[in-house]
Design an enzyme around this catalytic site. Structure first.
Site, mmCIF file in Angstrom:
data_model
loop_
_atom_site.group_PDB
_atom_site.id
_atom_site.type_symbol
_atom_site.label_atom_id
_atom_site.label_comp_id
_atom_site.label_asym_id
_atom_site.label_seq_id
_atom_site.Cartn_x
_atom_site.Cartn_y
_atom_site.Cartn_z
ATOM 1 N N TYR A 97 0.830 -1.210 0.000
ATOM 2 C CA TYR A 97 0.000 0.000 0.000
ATOM 3 C C TYR A 97 0.865 1.261 0.000
ATOM 4 C CZ TYR A 97 -3.481 3.308 1.932
ATOM 5 O OH TYR A 97 -4.308 4.386 2.164
ATOM 6 N N LYS A 122 1.064 4.179 -2.831
ATOM 7 C CA LYS A 122 0.707 5.564 -2.523
ATOM 8 C C LYS A 122 1.861 6.524 -2.812
ATOM 9 C CE LYS A 122 -3.555 5.032 -1.333
ATOM 10 N NZ LYS A 122 -4.588 5.451 -2.309
#
Length: 300
Positions: free
Chosen positions: A164, A168
């Site tokens: 993640y 990002k």
């Protein structure tokens, strides 16, 4: 109904729930016609259903707005293209795209499998690219448009979400690249890093001192999509309840230069600590403080 986005056409991914839904509803409430995209999956990316996108379209229409649903998967090029082509074919143009779609598959880095890495990068990072790619081609011809990506404070790093965090961080670089490459065509690109109560934030392992609701984030997105923000590009904004903040642009902090003999490992070891040094990781310090507090608590 307001008119902050009157006449604009906006496509929102991940718009079936949480922040994406709040963004879609807020855009419609301010006069935009909205393409509501959601593949309709669980937090981990499984069990897709198109019902969530259709439900948001019904909400918008019930409030007097215009919307249409697209249930394609943004991680496929055809999905991103269909979202944008639906906007153009249905409403004649696309003025803004907002990429909120994302999934989580948590695991410590040393245990993370390819099946836990690939889908997260595909949904967040590639899913932003597929929509940006299709939208930027249309916006370039129009001579106007706004791209909004969604990042996270976790782009700084994460204990159990390396997939993640990597995605990002990549989205921030993608947005900055889009801002640089599309500026001459009148197209802006910005990022939002939300801190809000959603199903994805429910299992955050550390306490969040600052947190708000999806509607707080939606207000910032509406602003970025509006003509009031047409001079703003390449920025990353945090939205956490009553707080909004802008992140610094990447830049060198300190430098050292070798003389004519060049660098060797030994010369770097002697010179670096007192000249270039390091830049502390705030999240690492926070984790160490948490561990110290936990250890002290166990010792009582």
């Amino acid at each position: 109904m307001g008119n902050f986005l009157s006449g604009k056409v906006v496509a929102v991914t991940g718009a079936g729930r949480g922040i994406g839904r709040a963004v879609a509803l807020a855009c419609a409430a301010e006069g935009a016609r909205v393409v509501v995209n959601d593949y309709g999956v669980a937090v981990d990316g499984r069990e897709p259903t198109g019902e969530v996108a259709a439900a948001v379209v019904k909400e918008i229409e019930a409030a007097g707005g215009e919307a249409t649903a697209v249930t394609d998967d943004v991680s496929a090029m055809a999905g991103g293209e269909r979202i944008v082509s639906t906007a153009v074919e249905t409403y004649g143009r696309v003025d803004g795209v907002v990429c909120v779609a994302g999934i989580l598959r948590e695991r410590m880095l040393f245990n993370m499998s390819e099946d836990e890495w690939d889908p997260v990068l595909a949904t967040h990072l590639k899913g932003t690219f597929t929509v940006f790619r299709a939208a930027s081609a249309v916006m370039r011809r129009q001579g106007s448009g706004t791209l909004v990506g969604f990042t996270s404070g976790n782009h700084q790093g994460s204990v159990s979400q390396a997939n993640y965090s990597a995605a990002k961080g990549g989205i921030i670089s993608l947005v900055r690249s889009a801002a640089l490459g599309l500026h001459r065509y009148g197209v802006t690109a910005n990022c939002v890093a939300p801190v809000a109560r959603t199903r994805m934030s429910a299992n955050v392992p550390m306490e969040l001192a600052e947190i708000g609701e999806p509607e707080d984030v939606a207000a910032m997105v509406v602003f970025l999509l509006s003509d009031h923000a047409r001079e703003i590009t390449g920025q990353v904004y945090t939205v956490a309840g009553p707080k909004i903040a802008v992140w610094a642009q990447p830049r060198e902090l300190r430098a050292a230069y070798a003389d004519g003999e060049g660098w060797t490992p030994q010369r770097i070891a002697a010179a670096l600590p007192g000249t270039v040094g390091t830049d502390p990781m705030p999240m690492l310090a926070q984790l160490e403080a948490m561990r110290a507090a936990a250890a002290a608590s166990r010792g009582q």
